[in-house]
Write an enzyme that holds these catalytic residues in place. Structure first.
Site, PDB file in Angstrom:
ATOM      1  N   ASP A  36     -66.909   3.415  16.965  1.00  0.00           N
ATOM      2  CA  ASP A  36     -66.130   2.335  17.563  1.00  0.00           C
ATOM      3  C   ASP A  36     -65.611   1.298  16.559  1.00  0.00           C
ATOM      4  OD1 ASP A  36     -67.267   3.640  19.694  1.00  0.00           O
ATOM      5  OD2 ASP A  36     -68.392   1.917  20.416  1.00  0.00           O
TER       6      ASP A  36
ATOM      7  N   GLN B 241     -68.485   0.720  13.788  1.00  0.00           N
ATOM      8  CA  GLN B 241     -69.795   1.349  13.862  1.00  0.00           C
ATOM      9  C   GLN B 241     -69.922   2.365  12.733  1.00  0.00           C
ATOM     10  OE1 GLN B 241     -72.464   0.915  16.850  1.00  0.00           O
ATOM     11  NE2 GLN B 241     -71.528  -0.825  15.815  1.00  0.00           N
TER      12      GLN B 241
END
Length: 451
Positions: free
Chosen positions: A18, A34
């Site tokens: 993400d 992420q």
């Protein structure tokens, strides 16, 4: 033949998923994400960090936020504290405030009854280079028993003079308010009337979007679901409505489709998830600008990318287009002032226009071989994407090896824009009314149209 390698951001090592904490400050676009720097599969989550001045060329930096005693660092957002409401600014440099989820992996293994995901905060006094985690963390503890309580998205709501935080909470999104960025009070819940049927809610985003050809804006909630994607696996939808600083309500009568056959997909392909938008965007940029993770949780850990695993889509600006009095979110590839250098960067867009009354086939090639076939059937007004020969996992019969996209527009001619990439294509139908993100196992080299 040349290989077109658009600058889809990907980390130089390890795993990426993400996009997090998108923020523009002092002429720089920050992209946090992420990241597992120690392996190329999902694992202990950090926030990676990259920057760009044009959204085209990216510089990767070191890890911005690392796991600590409270847990791994899951997804979130960043805002600019223009008025020093957090009261930590120590120079003329405005404070950046990051909100993220602390995920207690050990408690998760035990399936702790009190919940193992909490919202926390960090701040930067030097423009995002270094971060200080707040001593009051977690600033928004788990209310108890909510396993999926994560992905805080924060924005300023001028109409009610408050900061708003959206948090995914299982099968809904919760709204919180604050005046100091530290103390938060819940004010409402939104579930679109769908509950568990849509899957686990993740990575909510709320923003205002301009309406084309009229001097209006609408509130848009971009919401990811896993599972719950259009083709199965993960996927992202949008909801257009009203927000008064307390409650978000959908314009149900104006949104096309139905609960069973929605047409409010943020992207109609299998490979665009957890889209986020840049905060504090400069005024010369048109509408909100987003970026998404180009992958799907069905196979994200097994794609053939190397030496990295995971990449972002191209950045997209958004508007709302009214068709038969129904609003649709429109996407268009967006860079910042680099039109003359896009081709120099190896970024290629192929534009195709054809009569909607005639069927046709578009082949996207890799070294002369078909990597993706896009077939438009005039009778049904349907696109069929076939990537079986270049499936991202190498399994031609795997998830979404072939899938359909029903056309929304009824215009006499189809306008199709295809951006070519290494390991991907991004197609935009009818001037961005629908977008289709497709991950591949090979680099594309050409596009061929056959009527």
């Amino acid at each position: 033949m040349p290989v077109y390698d658009p600058p889809h951001f990907r980390s130089q090592r390890g795993w990426l998923n993400d996009p997090n904490g998108l923020v523009y400050v002092d002429g720089v676009y920050h992209l946090f994400f992420q990241h597992n720097p120690g392996g190329n599969t999902w694992g202990p989550m950090n926030w990676g960090h990259a920057t760009s001045r044009d959204l085209l060329s990216w510089t990767e930096h070191g890890v911005a936020l690392e796991p600590d005693d409270l847990g791994w660092i899951f997804s979130g957002s960043v805002v600019v504290d223009h008025e020093n409401r957090l009261n930590v600014q120590d120079s003329a440099q405005k404070t950046l405030v990051a909100f993220f989820t602390h995920h207690d992996a050990e408690a998760a293994k035990r399936n702790a009854e009190g919940g193992f995901q909490h919202q926390s905060m960090a701040y930067s006094l030097d423009g995002g280079e270094h971060w200080i985690k707040h001593s009051a963390n977690p600033i928004l503890p788990n209310p108890g028993g909510v396993q999926d309580f994560r992905d805080p998205y924060v924005l300023w709501h001028p109409g009610s003079s408050a900061w708003i935080m959206l948090v995914s909470a299982g099968v809904c999104v919760e709204f919180y308010r604050s005046t100091d960025l530290l103390n938060w009070a819940k004010c409402s819940t939104f579930d679109a009337g769908e509950g568990a049927d849509a899957g686990v809610w993740e990575c909510p985003v709320l923003c205002t979007v301009p309406v084309e050809e009229v001097n209006e804006t609408r509130w848009v909630l971009i919401q990811s679901f896993m599972p719950g994607g259009r083709l199965g696996g993960s996927g992202t939808r949008y909801f257009i409505g009203c927000f008064d600083g307390y409650v978000f309500e959908v314009e149900r009568a104006r949104l096309g489709g139905s609960r069973e056959t929605p047409d409010n997909w943020y992207d109609w392909g299998p490979d665009n998830y957890a889209a986020n938008i840049w905060a504090n965007l400069p005024p010369h940029m048109p509408g909100p600008v987003s970026i998404g993770w180009m992958n799907n949780w069905v196979y994200a850990n097994t794609t053939k990318e190397t030496p990295f695993r995971g990449q972002m889509t191209l950045p997209r600006s958004h508007s709302i287009r009214l068709i038969d009095d129904k609003p649709y979110l429109v996407s268009e590839v967006a860079f910042d002032g680099v039109a003359e250098t896009i081709q120099e960067a190896g970024l290629v867009e192929e534009r195709i226009r054809f009569d909607a009354s005639k069927s046709c086939v578009i082949d996207i090639l890799c070294d002369g071989e078909i990597a993706v076939r896009v077939a438009f059937d005039a009778a049904s007004s349907n696109f069929r994407f076939d990537r079986k020969s270049s499936h991202p996992t190498g399994d031609g019969e795997g998830f979404a090896g072939q899938f359909d996209v029903p056309r929304i527009s009824s215009a006499d001619h189809v306008e199709l824009s295809i951006w070519l990439g290494a390991y991907c294509i991004e197609a935009f139908i009818d001037d961005g009314l629908q977008s289709v993100s497709v991950l591949l196992a090979s680099a594309v080299t050409a596009v061929k149209l056959t009527h």
